[in-house]
Scaffold this motif. Structure first.
Motif, PDB file in Angstrom:
ATOM      1  N   SER A 122       0.848  -1.197   0.000  1.00 52.79           N
ATOM      2  CA  SER A 122       0.000   0.000   0.000  1.00 52.79           C
ATOM      3  C   SER A 122       0.875   1.235   0.000  1.00 52.79           C
ATOM      4  CB  SER A 122      -0.938   0.020   1.221  1.00 52.79           C
ATOM      5  OG  SER A 122      -0.187   0.073   2.425  1.00 52.79           O
ATOM      6  N   GLY A 169       0.976   5.249   1.560  1.00 51.45           N
ATOM      7  CA  GLY A 169       0.367   5.984   2.661  1.00 51.45           C
ATOM      8  C   GLY A 169       1.220   7.151   3.087  1.00 51.45           C
ATOM      9  N   SER A 188      -0.501   7.383   8.493  1.00 51.46           N
ATOM     10  CA  SER A 188      -1.516   6.365   8.208  1.00 51.46           C
ATOM     11  C   SER A 188      -1.013   4.980   8.594  1.00 51.46           C
ATOM     12  CB  SER A 188      -1.925   6.418   6.739  1.00 51.46           C
ATOM     13  OG  SER A 188      -0.797   6.287   5.887  1.00 51.46           O
ATOM     14  N   TYR A 246      -1.887   1.742   6.935  1.00 51.73           N
ATOM     15  CA  TYR A 246      -2.262   0.707   5.984  1.00 51.73           C
ATOM     16  C   TYR A 246      -1.215  -0.412   6.038  1.00 51.73           C
ATOM     17  CZ  TYR A 246      -4.972   4.691   4.386  1.00 51.73           C
ATOM     18  OH  TYR A 246      -5.808   5.786   4.354  1.00 51.73           O
ATOM     19  N   GLN A 304       2.945  -0.372   4.248  1.00 51.12           N
ATOM     20  CA  GLN A 304       2.826   0.803   3.403  1.00 51.12           C
ATOM     21  C   GLN A 304       4.191   1.403   3.046  1.00 51.12           C
ATOM     22  OE1 GLN A 304       0.291   3.510   5.545  1.00 51.12           O
ATOM     23  NE2 GLN A 304       1.962   4.370   6.729  1.00 51.12           N
ATOM     24  N   SER A 307       3.486   0.134  10.639  1.00 49.65           N
ATOM     25  CA  SER A 307       2.884  -0.176   9.347  1.00 49.65           C
ATOM     26  C   SER A 307       3.794   0.170   8.172  1.00 49.65           C
ATOM     27  CB  SER A 307       1.558   0.575   9.192  1.00 49.65           C
ATOM     28  OG  SER A 307       0.636   0.190  10.186  1.00 49.65           O
ATOM     29  N   LYS A 326      -4.827   4.892  -1.742  1.00 53.17           N
ATOM     30  CA  LYS A 326      -6.062   4.208  -1.349  1.00 53.17           C
ATOM     31  C   LYS A 326      -6.346   4.475   0.123  1.00 53.17           C
ATOM     32  CE  LYS A 326      -8.132  -0.415  -1.185  1.00 53.17           C
ATOM     33  NZ  LYS A 326      -7.881  -1.846  -1.428  1.00 53.17           N
ATOM     34  N   GLY A 327      -7.271   5.354   0.386  1.00 50.13           N
ATOM     35  CA  GLY A 327      -7.609   5.795   1.731  1.00 50.13           C
ATOM     36  C   GLY A 327      -8.464   7.042   1.604  1.00 50.13           C
TER      37      GLY A 327
END
Length: 292
Positions: free
Chosen positions: A21, A23, A27, A29, A32, A50, A193-194
């Motif tokens: 991901s 980010g 964040s 995710y 990431q 993360s 994506k968020g």
């Protein structure tokens, strides 16, 4: 996915690794990938389990934890967006479309423009005249978006990115319960994506610009003319005065008070009052003035 499979030749791989991901430093995710441009970003990387991969400037490579895959680029932000423009073709990196879900009790002015898909409007939401609601927007119950505001606008490309493919945001905007967005605001969609998120019972006065991927906490009050950069984290119960500017990827703690016209370029702890162009702590500011 592996770093080395997607980064351009101008970006040097220091430690290859897996990511799933994109980010921000704030964040969470899974696995990431983020970018970092300042030494203050190192602590955020250390504190965020993360984060599995980072693109950073050459000067910071030696300070990145050994368990984090690392790439070096003179302009990490540009490299991050170049990567995003490639990954947007993969479904796992994009919010998927859904049929509009609009509550029967939502009140929408006839002149408002609502995307034909991927919009959710909760109970008693009010959308006033000439508002634009883009796809991948979720607005929870009791929220109000007043006239001429744009929810889900496309962010500007990063500096030097004019030759990139068109950047298509992969995320959206989330307004939580009882948010009050006044006239002529612009809230950008998250590029990764968020969501760009506004916490419950937050209020935004007129003519504000909220950058992509930013999260604003609960019960915040944002006065007119505020500009917030991308991927900023604003804590709960924070007051931003008129014409305040917040730099990219900084964290503003809870219960802070930032006075008119302040420009904040560094992280802030909780319960601070800052003022002036460089937004220094109020007590420190008074000591400076008294010493003149």
């Amino acid at each position: 996915m592996r770093f080395a499979d997607f980064l351009p030749e101008t970006t040097r791989i220091i430690r290859d690794g897996q990511f799933s991901s994109l980010g921000s430093l704030f964040s969470h995710y899974p696995q990431q990938l983020v970018y970092a441009t300042r030494e203050a970003d190192i602590k955020k990387i250390v504190d965020n389990p993360s984060i599995s991969c980072v693109i950073t400037i050459p000067e910071l490579v030696s300070k990145i934890p050994q368990n984090v895959s690392t790439a070096s680029d003179p302009d990490p932000r540009n490299a991050f967006y170049a990567l995003q423009s490639v990954l947007v073709q993969y479904p796992e990196f994009v919010l998927q479309p859904f049929p509009n879900q609009i509550s029967p009790s939502a009140k929408i002015h006839p002149s408002a423009v609502i995307s034909a898909h991927s919009v959710s409007l909760g109970r008693d939401v009010v959308i006033e005249k000439n508002v634009v609601i883009s796809e991948q927007t979720i607005i929870d119950e009791g929220s109000i978006v007043r006239s001429n505001s744009i929810i889900g606008s496309f962010p500007l490309p990063p500096r030097g990115a004019m030759n990139f493919p068109v950047i298509r945001p992969s995320g959206g905007v989330r307004l939580h319960r009882e948010v009050d967005i006044h006239a002529n605001n612009r809230i950008d969609r998250a590029i990764f994506k968020g969501y760009t998120e506004i916490g419950e019972q937050a209020k935004l006065d007129n003519l504000n610009a909220i950058g992509q991927g930013t999260t604003i906490g609960k019960r915040c009050l944002i006065c007119a003319g505020v500009t917030i950069g991308e991927c900023v984290l604003v804590g709960n119960d924070t007051w931003l005065g008129p014409n305040v500017t917040l730099d990219h990827q900084i964290g503003i703690g809870n219960n802070n008070y930032i006075t008119i016209g302040s420009k904040v370029t560094r992280d802030m702890e909780d319960n601070k009052v800052v003022k002036d162009n460089y937004a220094i702590d109020r007590k420190r500011f008074r000591k400076v003035i008294r010493g003149m």
